[in-house]
Enzyme design. Structure first.
Site, PDB file in Angstrom:
ATOM      1  N   ASP A   1      -4.303  -7.229   6.181  1.00 21.02           N
ATOM      2  CA  ASP A   1      -5.660  -6.962   5.693  1.00 21.02           C
ATOM      3  C   ASP A   1      -6.389  -8.287   5.446  1.00 21.02           C
ATOM      4  OD1 ASP A   1      -7.871  -5.656   4.564  1.00 21.02           O
ATOM      5  OD2 ASP A   1      -7.011  -5.772   2.553  1.00 21.02           O
TER       6      ASP A   1
ATOM      7  N   ASP B   1      -9.598 -10.358   7.853  1.00 22.71           N
ATOM      8  CA  ASP B   1     -10.919 -10.768   7.352  1.00 22.71           C
ATOM      9  C   ASP B   1     -11.103 -12.281   7.535  1.00 22.71           C
ATOM     10  OD1 ASP B   1     -11.431  -8.129   6.480  1.00 22.71           O
ATOM     11  OD2 ASP B   1     -12.460  -8.831   4.683  1.00 22.71           O
TER      12      ASP B   1
ATOM     13  N   TYR C   1       0.837  -1.210   0.000  1.00 24.32           N
ATOM     14  CA  TYR C   1       0.000   0.000   0.000  1.00 24.32           C
ATOM     15  C   TYR C   1       0.870   1.258   0.000  1.00 24.32           C
ATOM     16  CZ  TYR C   1      -4.119  -2.828   1.321  1.00 24.32           C
ATOM     17  OH  TYR C   1      -5.145  -3.738   1.366  1.00 24.32           O
TER      18      TYR C   1
ATOM     19  N   LYS D   1       6.402 -13.685   4.094  1.00 24.68           N
ATOM     20  CA  LYS D   1       6.611 -14.512   2.906  1.00 24.68           C
ATOM     21  C   LYS D   1       8.059 -14.317   2.470  1.00 24.68           C
ATOM     22  CE  LYS D   1       4.630 -17.196  -0.156  1.00 24.68           C
ATOM     23  NZ  LYS D   1       3.902 -18.437   0.038  1.00 24.68           N
TER      24      LYS D   1
ATOM     25  N   ASP E   1       0.838 -17.872   4.300  1.00 23.98           N
ATOM     26  CA  ASP E   1      -0.172 -18.774   3.726  1.00 23.98           C
ATOM     27  C   ASP E   1      -0.523 -19.896   4.701  1.00 23.98           C
ATOM     28  OD1 ASP E   1       2.432 -19.635   3.309  1.00 23.98           O
ATOM     29  OD2 ASP E   1       2.150 -20.244   1.226  1.00 23.98           O
TER      30      ASP E   1
HETATM   31  C1  IPM Z   1      -9.483  -2.446   5.574  1.00 27.67           C
HETATM   32  C2  IPM Z   1      -9.903  -2.192   4.138  1.00 27.67           C
HETATM   33  C3  IPM Z   1      -9.013  -1.170   3.493  1.00 27.67           C
HETATM   34  C4  IPM Z   1      -7.629  -1.776   3.426  1.00 27.67           C
HETATM   35  C5  IPM Z   1      -9.411  -0.680   2.115  1.00 27.67           C
HETATM   36  C6  IPM Z   1     -10.824  -0.292   2.037  1.00 27.67           C
HETATM   37  C7  IPM Z   1      -8.544   0.433   1.679  1.00 27.67           C
HETATM   38  O1  IPM Z   1      -9.960  -3.373   3.429  1.00 27.67           O
HETATM   39  O2  IPM Z   1      -9.370  -1.493   6.354  1.00 27.67           O
HETATM   40  O3  IPM Z   1      -9.281  -3.612   5.935  1.00 27.67           O
HETATM   41  O4  IPM Z   1      -7.332  -2.545   2.511  1.00 27.67           O
HETATM   42  O5  IPM Z   1      -6.859  -1.489   4.316  1.00 27.67           O
HETATM   43 MN    MN Z   2      -9.833  -5.140   4.668  1.00 24.09          MN
END
Ligand code: IPM
Ligand code: MN
Ligand code: NAD
Length: 323
Positions: free
Chosen positions: A214, A218, A115, A159, A190
């Protein structure tokens, strides 16, 4: 007095943030909230998703409570959330995954990695530069070690078998852990993803680079009931932003079905950050009592709406306050 900038953002941000604000105000009526408009909706309306004046408003706040913004995969649009994280140098993204039998904290480097924003498109290819700097790695490693020190241990998600940039990240994180006296393991990201889901008890604090963190967070939401449950803090030296891990969820927006727990817990993290762990815990306990009473939103198998769930938490917070 603590001044909190409130950004609803887009989609379900408009539903979950007002719920979190009501609860924040109920436990700490002295906190001043002021609204700031940021996001894709604003961009569609005005051509600007944030702007300098808005950034100044965000800078002027002691903290930001953020909902979620829509970020279209359009090469001409840069995520406003990333702009804010960079502009306020919010380098530590702290994502606690806590629930029955699960107590893990993901610490994600929040300003560089994939990023970095250094990218370009050529006629036949597009490139993104993955930046791992000594300074960036040292500060996130130190942050993670401070969290891990009173806990059990640190895992460095990486990684390095493929990415030279991760060789540097691992070297710096392990050196910081040694210096801090924190037991440390190094796992490939992974394999770590699966192992964390199968054996969450093997993990405590996990530090990793931006995009791995990130994705890992999730996936880890699976352990505690999904994305509606996970709060996060974005911490810098001078600024702090608190937000759910989830996005603007356009598929369910405007239907009063979004789970507001992630946003409520983000407000609780804000309270703890400002030295009020008692109020933070009161909010967290109120959420647990409401869940314990069988009141749940649709994603958790219940029938309560966003507003109804929020009202139940508000009642619990009030009851605890009077007890
Ligand atoms: C998060 C989101 C953001 C990221 C996006 C929306 C820029 O997915 O905060 O997890 O990738 O950091
Ligand atoms: Mn995210
Ligand atoms: P998302 O997190 O918005 O949604 C993923 C899935 O989880 C959807 O099915 C959604 O309905 C569900 N979900 C998410 N939050 C929920 C909640 N509180 N209650 C119940 N269900 C919930 O991810 P996405 O669909 O990949 O992204 C949608 C938009 O949000 C995109 O524009 C993306 O860029 C953006 N996004 C923003 C942020 C942020 O602002 N922090 C984070 C992630 C994604």
């Amino acid at each position: 007095m603590v001044k909190v900038a409130v950004v609803e953002g887009d989609g379900i941000g408009h539903e979950v943030v007002p719920v979190a604000c009501d609860i924040l105000t109920a436990v700490r009526p002295d906190i001043e909230l002021f609204e700031v408009e940021v996001g894709y909706g604003r961009w569609e309306r005005t051509g600007s998703a944030c702007g300098e004046e808005t950034m100044a408003d965000l800078r002027s706040a002691d903290a930001i409570l953020f909902g979620a913004v829509t970020t279209p995969p359009d090469p001409g649009y840069r995520s406003v959330l990333l702009q804010i994280r960079h502009a306020l140098d919010l380098y530590a993204n702290v994502r606690p995954i806590q629930g029955e039998g699960v107590d893990v904290i993901i610490v994600r480097e929040n300003t560089e990695g994939l990023y970095s924003g250094i990218e370009w498109t050529e006629p036949d290819r597009a490139c993104t530069v993955r930046v791992v700097s000594r300074r960036g790695s040292e500060r996130i490693a130190r942050y993670a070690c401070t969290l891990a020190k009173p806990r059990r241990h640190l895992t460095v998600g990486n990684k390095a078998n493929v990415l030279k940039s991760d060789c540097l990240f691992v070297e710096i994180c392990t050196a910081e852990a040694l210096r801090a006296g924190v037991p440390c393991r190094v796992n490939y990201i992974d394999a770590l993803c699966l192992d964390l889901l199968m054996h969450p008890d093997r993990y405590d604090v996990v530090v990793t680079t931006n995009m791995f963190g990130d994705i890992l967070s999730d996936a880890a939401a699976y352990l505690v009931g999904g994305l509606g449950m996970l709060p996060s803090a974005n911490i810098g030296e001078r600024h702090a932003l608190f937000e759910p891990v989830h996005g603007s969820a356009p598929d369910i927006a405007g239907k009063n079905v979004a789970n507001p727990i992630a946003a409520i817990r983000s407000a609780a993290m804000l309270l703890c950050h400002f030295g009020d762990p008692v109020s933070g815990a009161a909010v967290e306990e109120a959420v647990l009592r409401v869940l314990g009473a069988g009141i749940r939103t649709r994603d958790l198998g219940g029938a309560a709406g966003t507003r109804e769930f929020g009202a139940a938490v508000l009642r619990e917070v009030g009851r605890a306050g009077r007890a």
